[in-house]
Write an enzyme that holds these catalytic residues in place. Structure first.
Site, PDB file in Angstrom:
ATOM      1  N   LYS A  11     -12.220  38.613   8.964  1.00 37.61           N
ATOM      2  CA  LYS A  11     -12.416  37.327   8.269  1.00 37.61           C
ATOM      3  C   LYS A  11     -11.507  37.190   7.032  1.00 37.61           C
ATOM      4  CE  LYS A  11     -17.207  36.728   9.843  1.00 37.61           C
ATOM      5  NZ  LYS A  11     -18.607  36.396   9.416  1.00 37.61           N
ATOM      6  N   TYR A  51     -18.494  28.090  15.619  1.00 34.59           N
ATOM      7  CA  TYR A  51     -19.814  28.309  15.020  1.00 34.59           C
ATOM      8  C   TYR A  51     -20.798  27.186  15.336  1.00 34.59           C
ATOM      9  CZ  TYR A  51     -18.459  32.458  12.313  1.00 34.59           C
ATOM     10  OH  TYR A  51     -18.084  33.718  11.927  1.00 34.59           O
ATOM     11  N   PHE A  59     -26.097  26.752   5.762  1.00 34.49           N
ATOM     12  CA  PHE A  59     -24.825  27.316   5.294  1.00 34.49           C
ATOM     13  C   PHE A  59     -23.634  26.924   6.158  1.00 34.49           C
ATOM     14  CE2 PHE A  59     -26.988  30.589   7.885  1.00 34.49           C
ATOM     15  CZ  PHE A  59     -26.024  30.842   8.848  1.00 34.49           C
ATOM     16  N   ARG A 104     -19.267  46.514   7.075  1.00 38.86           N
ATOM     17  CA  ARG A 104     -19.789  45.578   6.073  1.00 38.86           C
ATOM     18  C   ARG A 104     -20.289  46.307   4.823  1.00 38.86           C
ATOM     19  NH1 ARG A 104     -22.569  41.473  10.480  1.00 38.86           N
ATOM     20  NH2 ARG A 104     -20.899  39.906  10.508  1.00 38.86           N
ATOM     21  N   ASN A 114     -18.398  38.455   4.831  1.00 36.15           N
ATOM     22  CA  ASN A 114     -18.848  39.769   5.295  1.00 36.15           C
ATOM     23  C   ASN A 114     -17.848  40.440   6.251  1.00 36.15           C
ATOM     24  OD1 ASN A 114     -19.350  38.168   7.483  1.00 36.15           O
ATOM     25  ND2 ASN A 114     -21.533  38.611   7.617  1.00 36.15           N
ATOM     26  N   HIS A 117     -16.535  39.450  12.171  1.00 40.07           N
ATOM     27  CA  HIS A 117     -17.414  38.849  13.177  1.00 40.07           C
ATOM     28  C   HIS A 117     -17.383  39.736  14.399  1.00 40.07           C
ATOM     29  CE1 HIS A 117     -19.118  36.030  16.074  1.00 40.07           C
ATOM     30  NE2 HIS A 117     -18.177  36.462  16.896  1.00 40.07           N
ATOM     31  N   GLU A 128     -16.368  33.671  23.705  1.00 40.20           N
ATOM     32  CA  GLU A 128     -15.567  33.741  22.475  1.00 40.20           C
ATOM     33  C   GLU A 128     -14.144  34.208  22.759  1.00 40.20           C
ATOM     34  OE1 GLU A 128     -18.014  36.086  19.813  1.00 40.20           O
ATOM     35  OE2 GLU A 128     -19.465  34.452  19.597  1.00 40.20           O
TER      36      GLU A 128
HETATM   37  P1  IDP Z   1     -23.620  37.918  12.434  1.00 39.52           P
HETATM   38  O1  IDP Z   1     -22.204  37.548  12.029  1.00 39.52           O
HETATM   39  O2  IDP Z   1     -24.056  39.232  11.822  1.00 39.52           O
HETATM   40  O3  IDP Z   1     -23.839  37.861  13.925  1.00 39.52           O
HETATM   41  P2  IDP Z   1     -25.049  35.346  12.146  1.00 39.52           P
HETATM   42  O4  IDP Z   1     -26.480  35.200  11.771  1.00 39.52           O
HETATM   43  O5  IDP Z   1     -24.650  35.010  13.555  1.00 39.52           O
HETATM   44  O6  IDP Z   1     -24.606  36.839  11.756  1.00 39.52           O
HETATM   45  O7  IDP Z   1     -24.216  34.429  11.123  1.00 39.52           O
HETATM   46  C1  IDP Z   1     -22.872  34.113  11.355  1.00 39.52           C
HETATM   47  C2  IDP Z   1     -22.127  34.186  10.038  1.00 39.52           C
HETATM   48  O8  IDP Z   1     -22.618  33.175   9.164  1.00 39.52           O
HETATM   49  C3  IDP Z   1     -22.320  35.489   9.247  1.00 39.52           C
HETATM   50  O9  IDP Z   1     -21.494  36.538   9.698  1.00 39.52           O
HETATM   51  C4  IDP Z   1     -21.987  35.048   7.844  1.00 39.52           C
HETATM   52  O10 IDP Z   1     -20.568  34.958   7.624  1.00 39.52           O
HETATM   53  C5  IDP Z   1     -22.590  33.642   7.814  1.00 39.52           C
HETATM   54  N1  IDP Z   1     -23.963  33.642   7.303  1.00 39.52           N
HETATM   55  C6  IDP Z   1     -25.080  34.105   7.923  1.00 39.52           C
HETATM   56  N2  IDP Z   1     -26.186  33.937   7.166  1.00 39.52           N
HETATM   57  C7  IDP Z   1     -25.743  33.348   6.016  1.00 39.52           C
HETATM   58  C8  IDP Z   1     -26.402  32.897   4.818  1.00 39.52           C
HETATM   59  O11 IDP Z   1     -27.630  33.015   4.666  1.00 39.52           O
HETATM   60  N3  IDP Z   1     -25.589  32.334   3.865  1.00 39.52           N
HETATM   61  C9  IDP Z   1     -24.243  32.177   4.011  1.00 39.52           C
HETATM   62  N4  IDP Z   1     -23.590  32.575   5.125  1.00 39.52           N
HETATM   63  C10 IDP Z   1     -24.324  33.155   6.111  1.00 39.52           C
END
Ligand code: IDP
Length: 140
Positions: A11, A51, A59, A104, A114, A117, A128
């Site tokens: 990312k 997404y 978010f 992470r 983070n 992905h 994907e």
């Molecule tokens: P993952 O990437 O660990 O599978 P997901 O819940 O699918 O997690 O969320 C996708 C992406 O959205 C996350 O990797 C992160 O960048 C962002 N994200 C998830 N939860 C939050 C939040 O509570 N605040 C801001 N960004 C978030």
């Protein structure tokens, strides 16, 4: 266990800090092989499409802003049980909850920025991969 594929994104927070190599090394050390890779600047349309499952989440707007804020490296990874192997080395979504030694925990800045992905199922991995790559760009 079969050799399978998963999809990964390094990312913008990681490309900005010049961590492409450091992250890829952790993926490789976890037993994953990079069989396709390209550095792109995601368009808004690509980020919104990629997404789309999160479009009702609060978010979503910020996530699209973040994912288009700088270059990303999209990758296809191959390995035994690749989806799980990748999820394990990535660590929890929120770096505060991620286990020691995960990407992470080591590199992420926040729950949003983070670092990586990774597909969460083989079904989504295929979708994907197809979103960003033609089959002839993948060289196993
Ligand atoms: P993952 O990437 O660990 O599978 P997901 O819940 O699918 O997690 O969320 C996708 C992406 O959205 C996350 O990797 C992160 O960048 C962002 N994200 C998830 N939860 C939050 C939040 O509570 N605040 C801001 N960004 C978030």
């Amino acid at each position: 266990m079969a050799v399978t594929r998963t999809f990964s994104i390094i990312k913008p927070d990681a490309t900005r800090r010049n961590l492409t190599g450091a992250v890829t090394k952790m993926l490789e050390e976890a037993g994953l092989r990079v069989v396709a890779s390209k550095r792109i600047r995601m368009t808004r349309e690509q980020a919104e499409g990629f997404y789309a499952v999160h479009k009702e989440r609060p978010f979503f707007g910020e996530l699209v802003e973040f994912m288009t804020s700088g270059p990303v490296v999209v990758q296809v990874l191959e390995g035994v049980d690749a989806v799980k192997r990748n999820r394990d080395v990535m660590g929890a979504t929120n770096p505060a909850d991620a286990a020691e030694g995960t990407i992470r925990k080591t590199h992420a800045e926040s729950i949003e920025a983070n670092t990586v992905h990774g597909s969460d199922s083989e079904e989504n991995a295929k979708i994907e991969i197809d979103f960003f790559f033609d089959e002839d760009e993948i060289v196993g």
